[in-house]
Design a protein around this motif. Structure first.
Motif, mmCIF file in Angstrom:
data_model
loop_
_atom_site.group_PDB
_atom_site.id
_atom_site.type_symbol
_atom_site.label_atom_id
_atom_site.label_comp_id
_atom_site.label_asym_id
_atom_site.label_seq_id
_atom_site.Cartn_x
_atom_site.Cartn_y
_atom_site.Cartn_z
ATOM 1 N N VAL A 75 86.091 -15.533 -9.614
ATOM 2 C CA VAL A 75 87.383 -15.844 -8.998
ATOM 3 C C VAL A 75 87.302 -17.102 -8.128
ATOM 4 C CG1 VAL A 75 89.286 -14.871 -7.603
ATOM 5 C CG2 VAL A 75 88.011 -13.401 -9.133
ATOM 6 N N VAL A 76 86.178 -17.786 -8.138
ATOM 7 C CA VAL A 76 86.012 -19.011 -7.352
ATOM 8 C C VAL A 76 85.722 -20.170 -8.305
ATOM 9 C CG1 VAL A 76 84.733 -20.161 -5.498
ATOM 10 C CG2 VAL A 76 85.131 -17.690 -5.396
ATOM 11 N N VAL A 77 86.404 -21.298 -8.071
ATOM 12 C CA VAL A 77 86.190 -22.477 -8.913
ATOM 13 C C VAL A 77 84.711 -22.863 -8.919
ATOM 14 C CG1 VAL A 77 86.634 -24.105 -7.020
ATOM 15 C CG2 VAL A 77 87.043 -24.818 -9.382
ATOM 16 N N ARG A 78 84.234 -23.384 -10.059
ATOM 17 C CA ARG A 78 82.836 -23.790 -10.179
ATOM 18 C C ARG A 78 82.695 -25.302 -10.049
ATOM 19 N NH1 ARG A 78 80.384 -22.905 -15.336
ATOM 20 N NH2 ARG A 78 82.483 -23.198 -16.201
ATOM 21 N N LEU A 96 90.790 -25.880 -14.305
ATOM 22 C CA LEU A 96 91.333 -24.532 -14.440
ATOM 23 C C LEU A 96 92.703 -24.589 -15.094
ATOM 24 C CD1 LEU A 96 90.335 -23.109 -10.950
ATOM 25 C CD2 LEU A 96 89.134 -22.866 -13.125
ATOM 26 N N GLU A 122 91.899 -9.368 -7.050
ATOM 27 C CA GLU A 122 90.973 -10.419 -7.477
ATOM 28 C C GLU A 122 90.548 -11.304 -6.317
ATOM 29 O OE1 GLU A 122 92.934 -10.397 -11.927
ATOM 30 O OE2 GLU A 122 93.412 -12.022 -10.544
ATOM 31 N N ALA A 126 86.678 -11.957 -4.409
ATOM 32 C CA ALA A 126 86.042 -13.229 -4.049
ATOM 33 C C ALA A 126 85.672 -13.250 -2.571
ATOM 34 C CB ALA A 126 86.976 -14.391 -4.384
ATOM 35 N N THR A 145 95.355 -21.211 -4.700
ATOM 36 C CA THR A 145 95.219 -20.093 -5.621
ATOM 37 C C THR A 145 95.786 -20.486 -6.978
ATOM 38 O OG1 THR A 145 95.476 -18.511 -3.791
ATOM 39 C CG2 THR A 145 95.809 -17.671 -6.018
ATOM 40 N N ARG A 152 92.113 -17.695 -9.549
ATOM 41 C CA ARG A 152 90.953 -18.460 -9.079
ATOM 42 C C ARG A 152 91.257 -19.051 -7.710
ATOM 43 N NH1 ARG A 152 87.871 -19.811 -13.615
ATOM 44 N NH2 ARG A 152 86.202 -20.342 -12.154
ATOM 45 N N ILE A 154 90.385 -21.943 -5.067
ATOM 46 C CA ILE A 154 89.854 -23.300 -5.130
ATOM 47 C C ILE A 154 89.721 -23.882 -3.722
ATOM 48 C CG2 ILE A 154 90.862 -23.654 -7.422
ATOM 49 C CD1 ILE A 154 92.986 -25.444 -6.079
#
Length: 288
Positions: A75-78, A96, A122, A126, A145, A152, A154
């Motif tokens: 749920v967290v940006v990579r 995303l 979700e 995170a 979000t 996700r 961000i």
């Protein structure tokens, strides 16, 4: 704010080609870009041209890179890589697919329970993970979000280690979504993981109600309560059709006392039965 004024086809670096500008803040511009390394679309967060030699801005970029390197959660940006040196210091992030929650609310108003309940679960997962790692996000809000399956979270540009956040004596984050201890850290103590729960509750409140829990403050006011109404006011009224368990959870999450807010796992535990109780969606043409 200065801008690189990059257009489609312009080179950001030897490896990144601009496709279009996505937005930005005080320190960064964000571009959708084609990446020669991953051979696909990415997001490039580039330090603004007048800040490429600004030590605090470069420290912030390295801090965000460290936070992203520490966090690996669905749920967290990579982050794909960080380039803090050179003529255009930048981060390369995964691209995303999905709208920001803030855009959905602006266009369509409040969400339905089938949308906001999974969202809350979700995001809580995170925040539970960040708490486990010893990090705080400090800027949980609708515009950070991305709606999808899953949602996700961000923008870790102001994220801190828990011990570093506790020592803060200045305001960081976004005024409308600041936990009280973020808005007045000198008198209330520095923020910790409970500040992220406050941001989650404020974000969910807006998704549930279609409006923010507190009115806008006056950024020019000398009085902290006038600048940040969440320091002195109670949240606005929620719509009457909001389930009681959700109402209770949001008001607890917006408590001015961090100790009275639920932990992220308790947010999930409160929302999951409400989601399970919803009627199953009816399919077109389905016969019972």
């Amino acid at each position: 704010m200065s801008s690189w004024e990059l257009r489609e086809g312009d080179a950001i670096t030897d490896e990144l080609t601009a496709v279009r500008r996505l937005g930005g803040g005080a320190t960064y511009e964000a571009y959708l870009a084609f990446d020669e390394v991953t051979w696909g679309p990415v997001v490039a967060k580039v330090v603004r041209p007048d800040l490429v030699e600004d030590a605090p801005s470069l420290r912030g970029l390295r801090r965000e890179a460290a936070a992203l390197a520490a966090v690996s959660h669905p749920v967290v940006v990579r982050a794909l890589r960080a380039c803090p040196d050179g003529p255009r210091p930048h981060l390369v992030l995964e691209n995303l697919d999905g709208p920001r929650l803030s855009s959905l609310l602006r266009r369509g108003g409040r969400l339905q329970p089938q949308q906001y309940l999974p969202l809350g679960i979700e995001l809580a997962s995170a925040l539970h993970y960040l708490r486990h790692l010893g990090w705080v996000h400090l800027d949980v809000k609708p515009s950070n979000t991305i709606m999808g399956a899953p949602a996700r979270l961000i923008d870790l540009s102001v994220a801190r280690r828990v011990e570093d956040a506790a020592r803060l004596t200045h305001v960081i984050g976004t005024d409308r979504y600041l936990a009280p201890e973020q808005a007045d850290p000198v008198h209330l103590g520095g923020p910790g993981p409970a500040a992220d729960v406050w941001g989650l509750a404020a974000t969910m409140f807006e998704a549930v109600a279609g409006h923010r829990p507190f009115r806008d403050g006056d950024p020019a006011a000398d009085d902290p309560g006038a600048r940040h109404p969440q320091l002195v006011e109670e949240p606005r009224r929620l719509p009457d059709d909001v389930p009681g368990a959700v109402r209770e959870l949001l008001l607890a999450g917006l408590s001015r006392d961090p100790a009275c807010r639920p932990e992220p796992r308790e947010v999930s535990e409160a929302l999951e039965p409400v989601l399970a109780s919803l009627p199953a969606p009816r399919l077109a043409g389905w016969r019972s």
